[in-house]
Design a protein around this motif. Structure first.
Motif, PDB file in Angstrom:
ATOM      1  N   ASP A   1       2.954 -21.367  -6.466  1.00  0.00           N
ATOM      2  CA  ASP A   1       3.235 -22.203  -5.595  1.00  0.00           C
ATOM      3  C   ASP A   1       2.263 -23.435  -4.746  1.00  0.00           C
ATOM      4  O   ASP A   1       2.080 -24.383  -4.688  1.00  0.00           O
ATOM      5  CB  ASP A   1       4.192 -22.450  -3.816  1.00  0.00           C
ATOM      6  CG  ASP A   1       5.348 -21.819  -5.270  1.00  0.00           C
ATOM      7  OD1 ASP A   1       5.524 -21.375  -6.624  1.00  0.00           O
ATOM      8  OD2 ASP A   1       6.995 -21.848  -4.115  1.00  0.00           O
ATOM      9  N   GLU A   2       1.051 -22.695  -3.668  1.00  0.00           N
ATOM     10  CA  GLU A   2       0.301 -23.417  -3.141  1.00  0.00           C
ATOM     11  C   GLU A   2      -0.724 -24.095  -4.000  1.00  0.00           C
ATOM     12  O   GLU A   2      -1.298 -24.855  -3.912  1.00  0.00           O
ATOM     13  CB  GLU A   2      -0.659 -22.312  -2.162  1.00  0.00           C
ATOM     14  CG  GLU A   2      -0.292 -21.689  -2.338  1.00  0.00           C
ATOM     15  CD  GLU A   2       0.192 -20.151  -2.802  1.00  0.00           C
ATOM     16  OE1 GLU A   2       0.952 -20.355  -2.133  1.00  0.00           O
ATOM     17  OE2 GLU A   2      -0.597 -19.094  -2.504  1.00  0.00           O
TER      18      GLU A   2
ATOM     19  N   TYR B   1      -2.176 -27.562  -4.667  1.00  0.00           N
ATOM     20  CA  TYR B   1      -3.817 -28.348  -4.414  1.00  0.00           C
ATOM     21  C   TYR B   1      -4.127 -28.534  -6.218  1.00  0.00           C
ATOM     22  O   TYR B   1      -5.099 -29.985  -5.539  1.00  0.00           O
ATOM     23  CB  TYR B   1      -4.513 -27.078  -4.440  1.00  0.00           C
ATOM     24  CG  TYR B   1      -5.558 -26.474  -4.365  1.00  0.00           C
ATOM     25  CD1 TYR B   1      -5.986 -26.647  -3.055  1.00  0.00           C
ATOM     26  CD2 TYR B   1      -6.691 -26.929  -5.253  1.00  0.00           C
ATOM     27  CE1 TYR B   1      -7.826 -26.930  -2.902  1.00  0.00           C
ATOM     28  CE2 TYR B   1      -8.215 -27.211  -5.945  1.00  0.00           C
ATOM     29  CZ  TYR B   1      -8.904 -26.799  -4.276  1.00  0.00           C
ATOM     30  OH  TYR B   1      -9.605 -26.588  -3.821  1.00  0.00           O
TER      31      TYR B   1
END
Ligand code: NDP
Length: 309
Positions: A230-231, A235
Motif C-alpha cells: 500500500d505505502e 509513494y
C-alpha cells in the motif's frame, strides 16, 4: 456423514437450497451450529476462523467457496494431508473479464476524471489513446488471466502476459518466470494483477516493480490485497511514477475508514466485487467433489498445496 459450510457472517440459505436441489439426500451442517463433529467429511469454507479445521476427525477434503484458496492455505489448522479444491466457473470468468474490460476502458477514456469534472460542471476533453496504443500486461495467465488477456487482445489492445511456466497464446506476448519479469514490465503500461496469493507473489506489486513499468501507468488489482504494498502505491502516485490504481481487493477488507486510499482521486475502489460466486453453478461443483471425496476419487479443480494455487 455430512457436508459442512463454514462461512461466518454470510447467509448460506441459498447454498443449502442449491445443494438440496441437486441432491436432497446430502446432509448439511452449518458452522457453528454443529454438535457432532465426527459426521463432517467435507467442509466448504470462506474466511473460516482459524484453529477449527483440525477439529473434524473424519474430514476427507475441503473446498473453497470461491476461486481463491489463500484463506485455506494460510490456515495452520488444516491437516497437511487433506486435499483442497476450489470453484472454477464460467460465470466467475465472465464477470472478471467484464470487470477488467470496464476498468481498462474507464482508465483509457478518463471516466474517473469526467466524473469529477461533472461534479464541478467542468467541460473539458482529454485525449485518449486507441486500444492498439495501449500496452496491457496481465500478471497470471490462469483461469481468470488467460480469458482476460485473450479478450483484450481481441479488442485490439497490445497485450503481454506473465506466468510461472511458459505459455503460448495467440496475439499475446508471453513471458514466464522471474527472469523475464523485467521485459514484461517494460511493455506494461496498464498492469493487471490476476495472480494467486502465494509466498512468491505476496507484495509483488511494490515500488521496485512499479519503477520497471512503462511509465506513468496504472495498476489494476483484482487478485488479492496482499499482492500490493500500500505505502509503495501511495509513494509512486505522489511522485508521478503511476497515474492511478484500480483496486478491488485490499489487505484488510472492508477497507478501514481511515485508510488513505479512500481520499485519493486517482484510486478507484470497488468492494471485492469483481467476480462473485454464483451459488447454482458452484453448488454443482461442490456436490460433485463431495461425492468424489467420499468415493476416494481425485477431486476436480484440485489445488497444488506445494505451489500454493
Ligand atoms: P489460477 O490458479 O487459475 O492461475 C494462476 C496464474 O498465476 C497461472 O497462470 C500461474 O502460472 C500464475 N502464477 C502463479 N504463481 C506465479 C509466480 N510465482 N510467478 C508468475 N506467475 C505465477 O488463478 P485464477 O486465475 O483462478 O485466480 C487469479 C486470482 O484472482 C487469484 O488471486 C484469485 O483469488 C483472484 N480472484 C479474485 C476475484 C475477485 O472478485 N476479485 C474473484 C476470483 C478470483 P502457471 O500458468 O505457469 O501455473
Amino acid at each position: 456423514m455430512s457436508l459442512l459450510f463454514i462461512a461466518p457472517d454470510r447467509n448460506m440459505s441459498e447454498w443449502v437450497d442449491q445443494v438440496n436441489r441437486i441432491d436432497p439426500n446430502i446432509e448439511i451442517d452449518l458452522w457453528p451450529a454443529i454438535e457432532d463433529k465426527e459426521r463432517v467429511q467435507f467442509a466448504v469454507c470462506w474466511n473460516q476462523p482459524s484453529h477449527i479445521l483440525d477439529s473434524f476427525p473424519n474430514l476427507k477434503a475441503v473446498s473453497s467457496l470461491g476461486a481463491g484458496v489463500d484463506h485455506l492455505l494460510s490456515d495452520d489448522a488444516l491437516p497437511g494431508e487433506i486435499p483442497i479444491c476450489r470453484i472454477v466457473s464460467s460465470t466467475l470468468v465472465q464477470q472478471m473479464t467484464e470487470y477488467i474490460l470496464g476498468a481498462v476502458i474507464s482508465i483509457r477514456r478518463h471516466y474517473m476524471t469526467y466524473l469529477r469534472q461533472k461534479d464541478q460542471q467542468q467541460w473539458q476533453i482529454h485525449n485518449h489513446t486507441l486500444p492498439s496504443q495501449s500496452s496491457i500486461g496481465v500478471m497470471g495467465l490462469g483461469e481468470m488471466g488467460s480469458p482476460v488477456a485473450r479478450q483484450l487482445a481481441k479488442l485490439g489492445y497490445a497485450v503481454s502476459g506473465w506466468s510461472r511456466t511458459p505459455k503460448q497464446l495467440d496475439k499475446i506476448t508471453c513471458y514466464a518466470g522471474r527472469d523475464e519479469l523485467p521485459d514484461f514490465l517494460q511493455e506494461s503500461q496498464i498492469l493487471i494483477c490476476l495472480l494467486p496469493l502465494t509466498d512468491q507473489t505476496r507484495s509483488i506489486l511494490d515500488l521496485d516493480l512499479i519503477k520497471q513499468m512503462k511509465s506513468p501507468g496504472w495498476i489494476i488489482n483484482a487478485a488479492r490485497g496482499e499482492h500490493l504494498v500500500d505505502e509503495d502505491l501511495i509513494y509512486a502516485l505522489d511522485r508521478g511514477l503511476l497515474r492511478g490504481a484500480w483496486l478491488d481487493v485490499f489487505s484488510e477488507e472492508p477497507l478501514p475508514d481511515k485508510h488513505p486510499f479512500w481520499n485519493r482521486p486517482n484510486i478507484m475502489i470497488t468492494p471485492h466485487a469483481a467476480s462473485i460466486t454464483h451459488p447454482p453453478e458452484a453448488a454443482e461443483q461442490i456436490v460433485d467433489n463431495y461425492k468424489r471425496a467420499l468415493s476416494g476419487l481425485a477431486l476436480k479443480q484440485r489445488v497444488n498445496r506445494t505451489l500454493g494455487y
